[in-house]
Scaffold this motif. Structure first.
Motif, PDB file in Angstrom:
ATOM      1  N   ARG A  38       0.641  -0.691   0.374  1.00 16.74           N
ATOM      2  CA  ARG A  38      -0.119  -0.147  -0.030  1.00 16.74           C
ATOM      3  C   ARG A  38       1.060   0.996  -0.008  1.00 16.74           C
ATOM      4  O   ARG A  38       0.758   2.532  -0.675  1.00 16.74           O
ATOM      5  N   VAL A  39       1.638   1.079   0.375  1.00 16.76           N
ATOM      6  CA  VAL A  39       2.472   2.391   0.927  1.00 16.76           C
ATOM      7  C   VAL A  39       3.614   2.824  -0.671  1.00 16.76           C
ATOM      8  O   VAL A  39       3.202   3.817  -0.734  1.00 16.76           O
ATOM      9  N   ALA A  40       3.414   1.659  -0.833  1.00 13.95           N
ATOM     10  CA  ALA A  40       4.170   1.461  -2.567  1.00 13.95           C
ATOM     11  C   ALA A  40       4.076   2.341  -3.527  1.00 13.95           C
ATOM     12  O   ALA A  40       4.327   2.811  -4.503  1.00 13.95           O
ATOM     13  N   ARG A  41       2.485   1.765  -3.426  1.00 14.75           N
ATOM     14  CA  ARG A  41       1.687   2.148  -4.386  1.00 14.75           C
ATOM     15  C   ARG A  41       1.495   4.418  -4.116  1.00 14.75           C
ATOM     16  O   ARG A  41       1.302   4.373  -5.110  1.00 14.75           O
ATOM     17  N   LEU A  42       2.104   4.551  -2.881  1.00 17.33           N
ATOM     18  CA  LEU A  42       1.700   6.186  -2.909  1.00 17.33           C
ATOM     19  C   LEU A  42       3.344   6.370  -3.820  1.00 17.33           C
ATOM     20  O   LEU A  42       3.686   7.678  -2.982  1.00 17.33           O
ATOM     21  N   GLY A  43       3.899   5.494  -3.739  1.00 14.31           N
ATOM     22  CA  GLY A  43       5.453   6.214  -4.131  1.00 14.31           C
ATOM     23  C   GLY A  43       7.045   6.128  -2.368  1.00 14.31           C
ATOM     24  O   GLY A  43       7.977   6.340  -2.928  1.00 14.31           O
ATOM     25  N   GLY A  44       6.026   5.330  -1.517  1.00 13.30           N
ATOM     26  CA  GLY A  44       6.919   5.377  -0.485  1.00 13.30           C
ATOM     27  C   GLY A  44       7.613   3.419  -0.193  1.00 13.30           C
ATOM     28  O   GLY A  44       7.763   3.095  -1.389  1.00 13.30           O
ATOM     29  N   SER A  45       8.372   3.379   1.247  1.00 11.41           N
ATOM     30  CA  SER A  45       8.944   2.792   1.347  1.00 11.41           C
ATOM     31  C   SER A  45       8.289   2.024   2.814  1.00 11.41           C
ATOM     32  O   SER A  45       8.204   2.864   3.788  1.00 11.41           O
ATOM     33  N   LEU A  46       8.493   0.917   2.828  1.00  7.06           N
ATOM     34  CA  LEU A  46       9.168  -0.204   3.844  1.00  7.06           C
ATOM     35  C   LEU A  46       9.768  -0.783   4.727  1.00  7.06           C
ATOM     36  O   LEU A  46      10.079  -1.789   3.653  1.00  7.06           O
ATOM     37  N   GLN A  47      10.646  -0.683   5.767  1.00 10.08           N
ATOM     38  CA  GLN A  47      11.917  -1.020   5.843  1.00 10.08           C
ATOM     39  C   GLN A  47      11.797  -1.164   7.711  1.00 10.08           C
ATOM     40  O   GLN A  47      11.357  -0.952   8.362  1.00 10.08           O
ATOM     41  N   VAL A  48      12.379  -2.829   7.447  1.00 10.43           N
ATOM     42  CA  VAL A  48      12.674  -3.474   8.832  1.00 10.43           C
ATOM     43  C   VAL A  48      14.165  -3.262   9.414  1.00 10.43           C
ATOM     44  O   VAL A  48      14.805  -3.878   8.175  1.00 10.43           O
ATOM     45  N   VAL A  49      14.611  -2.734  10.630  1.00 15.74           N
ATOM     46  CA  VAL A  49      15.960  -2.716  11.066  1.00 15.74           C
ATOM     47  C   VAL A  49      16.300  -3.206  11.733  1.00 15.74           C
ATOM     48  O   VAL A  49      15.910  -2.961  12.517  1.00 15.74           O
ATOM     49  N   ALA A  50      17.395  -4.197  12.273  1.00 13.47           N
ATOM     50  CA  ALA A  50      17.830  -5.030  13.462  1.00 13.47           C
ATOM     51  C   ALA A  50      18.652  -4.192  14.660  1.00 13.47           C
ATOM     52  O   ALA A  50      19.537  -3.603  14.142  1.00 13.47           O
ATOM     53  N   HIS A  51      18.015  -4.201  15.799  1.00 14.01           N
ATOM     54  CA  HIS A  51      19.404  -3.596  16.315  1.00 14.01           C
ATOM     55  C   HIS A  51      20.773  -4.733  17.229  1.00 14.01           C
ATOM     56  O   HIS A  51      20.199  -5.294  17.414  1.00 14.01           O
ATOM     57  N   ASP A  52      21.714  -4.168  17.273  1.00 15.34           N
ATOM     58  CA  ASP A  52      22.587  -4.781  17.630  1.00 15.34           C
ATOM     59  C   ASP A  52      22.382  -5.286  18.890  1.00 15.34           C
ATOM     60  O   ASP A  52      22.015  -5.888  20.239  1.00 15.34           O
ATOM     61  N   ASP A  53      21.787  -4.719  19.770  1.00 15.20           N
ATOM     62  CA  ASP A  53      21.522  -3.910  21.410  1.00 15.20           C
ATOM     63  C   ASP A  53      20.695  -5.031  21.006  1.00 15.20           C
ATOM     64  O   ASP A  53      20.320  -5.814  22.562  1.00 15.20           O
ATOM     65  N   ALA A  54      18.982  -4.771  20.661  1.00 19.86           N
ATOM     66  CA  ALA A  54      18.165  -5.433  21.011  1.00 19.86           C
ATOM     67  C   ALA A  54      17.113  -4.356  20.485  1.00 19.86           C
ATOM     68  O   ALA A  54      17.104  -3.255  19.958  1.00 19.86           O
ATOM     69  N   GLY A  55      15.514  -4.723  20.029  1.00 13.78           N
ATOM     70  CA  GLY A  55      14.622  -4.305  19.545  1.00 13.78           C
ATOM     71  C   GLY A  55      14.808  -4.234  17.707  1.00 13.78           C
ATOM     72  O   GLY A  55      15.766  -4.635  17.172  1.00 13.78           O
TER      73      GLY A  55
END
Length: 410
Positions: free
Chosen positions: A383-400
């Motif tokens: 849905r976001v891509a249809r609006l020209g956007g993006s969605l990413q998931v980023v992991a943290h070294d410490d947690a979360g």
């Protein structure tokens, strides 16, 4: 004795031991607060109240320099500073003291935008002596003041003072400057938090307005219509018709007053709805899950069309749902910001991830939702891509994990 600007590279004993700051010549604005949370989350959760930020600054200033007194002044209307927070004072002579630029030590700091210090305030020839009386009432001799700056310039100053003639050395200047930097950040975030609370209040007023329109407004309209029908009844006596006319006028006046009230309730900038909606979702999430949740609006947001608002809200809600289901988190921070024509929404948690090892899915630079295996977020990503956007998931070294949604503004 004259004032002198500090010489940062020249160490000099001050006659009194100066405790170090946080190891970087600075200060953490959240020391001792939210100790059970990761530092990046605690820093956000503690910086939401302007009064608390000023109080912490005066306390911390005194602590890191070994001073008897800590004071914080804030530049207000007209460019004058007012001492709004204090720690270690014995009298009220310095409380809420107005300090114009150029006057006294703090006024000199504001005018020159640099630190200044004196060993003996009353005898110094490098400052004006407009404030000798309140300074003397506190028994102050040595004093140091540094500016508090944000991107627009000096917004205040922090003082420390001693009731003995033991001057402040360069380590004290460095430590106090660190407190000033942390205070500038705290005040910026607190102001943004206040703006968000205002937005939430406006959203609540809108909700009330809609409810009143749909209930009381409709009721007044129905009663008015029934009164007009009764007046039109040929069998009504003249006296009864006149009484009905009075009721009809009163109903008309009540309807007019209601419309004016509804207009006042809904009179607000259009861009306040997205922050308020996100804040409402965060409150509901915290109430439902018990996970500490905060929302921050970090910049002014442009007016968005309905499609973009819905896409952002849907993405945030889906990210929070995944935190609830899989992350085993203790805190979540949701932030909104706009930069270079792009709206960014970030949902960051301190949990263990959603499934397996999220680092394998996301990579150091951030991965896609498909790689992380989230079916709900995959639909949101499309849905976001249809609006020209993006969605990413980023992991943290410490947690979360962090879910980052970017959508171009119209």
């Amino acid at each position: 004795m004259s004032t002198r600007p500090p010489a940062p590279d020249a160490g000099r004993p001050s006659g009194r031991r100066e405790p170090p700051g946080d190891g970087r010549g600075g200060v953490s604005p959240t020391d001792g607060a939210f100790g059970g949370l990761p530092p990046r989350h605690a820093a956000l959760l503690a910086l939401l109240d302007r009064t608390a930020a000023l109080r912490e600054a005066s306390r911390r200033a005194r602590e890191v320099t070994g001073a008897d007194i800590g004071l914080v002044g804030v530049v207000e209307d007209g460019g004058v500073a007012v001492l709004r927070s204090w720690a270690g004072t014995r009298r009220e002579s310095l409380h809420n003291l107005v300090v114009p630029a150029g006057l006294g030590l703090g006024g000199k700091v504001i005018a020159t935008e640099r630190p200044w210090r004196v060993r003996d305030y009353a005898r110094s020839r490098g400052i004006t002596h407009h404030f000798d009386e309140p300074i003397g009432a506190e028994g102050i001799h040595a004093m140091l003041s540094v500016p508090v700056r944000d991107e627009n310039g000096v917004i205040g100053m922090i003082y420390v003072a001693r009731r003995e003639r033991a001057g402040f050395g360069d380590r004290a200047v460095t430590a106090l400057s660190g407190v000033a930097d942390a205070t500038a950040l705290a005040l910026t975030v607190a102001d943004l938090a206040q703006a968000q609370r205002d937005a939430e209040a406006q959203a609540e007023r809108r909700r009330i307005a809609v409810a009143l329109h749909d209930s009381v407004g409709a009721m007044l309209f129905t009663i008015g219509a029934q009164v007009r029908d009764l007046r039109a009844d040929a069998g009504a006596t003249l006296e009864f018709a006149e009484r009905l006319g009075t009721v009809e006028r009163q109903l008309s006046e009540a309807s007019t007053a209601l419309r004016r009230s509804l207009a006042a309730l809904t009179d607000a900038p259009a861009d306040c709805s997205l922050p308020a909606a996100v804040a409402g979702d965060c409150r509901s999430f915290q109430a439902r899950t018990g996970i500490t949740t905060r929302s921050l609006t970090l910049t002014d947001l442009p007016e968005l069309d309905a499609a973009r608002c819905r896409a952002v809200l849907t993405a945030v809600r889906e990210a929070l749902l995944n935190v609830e289901k899989h992350a085993r988190a203790s805190s979540v921070v949701v932030s909104l910001a706009e930069a270079d024509g792009t709206l960014t929404a970030v949902v960051a948690d301190d949990g263990v991830g959603w499934s397996g090892d999220p680092r394998e899915a996301s990579g150091a630079a951030g991965g896609t939702v498909r790689a992380a295996g989230g079916m709900g977020l995959t639909a949101v990503e499309e849905r976001v891509a249809r609006l020209g956007g993006s969605l990413q998931v980023v992991a943290h070294d410490d947690a979360g994990l962090t879910v980052r949604i970017r959508i171009p503004c119209p």
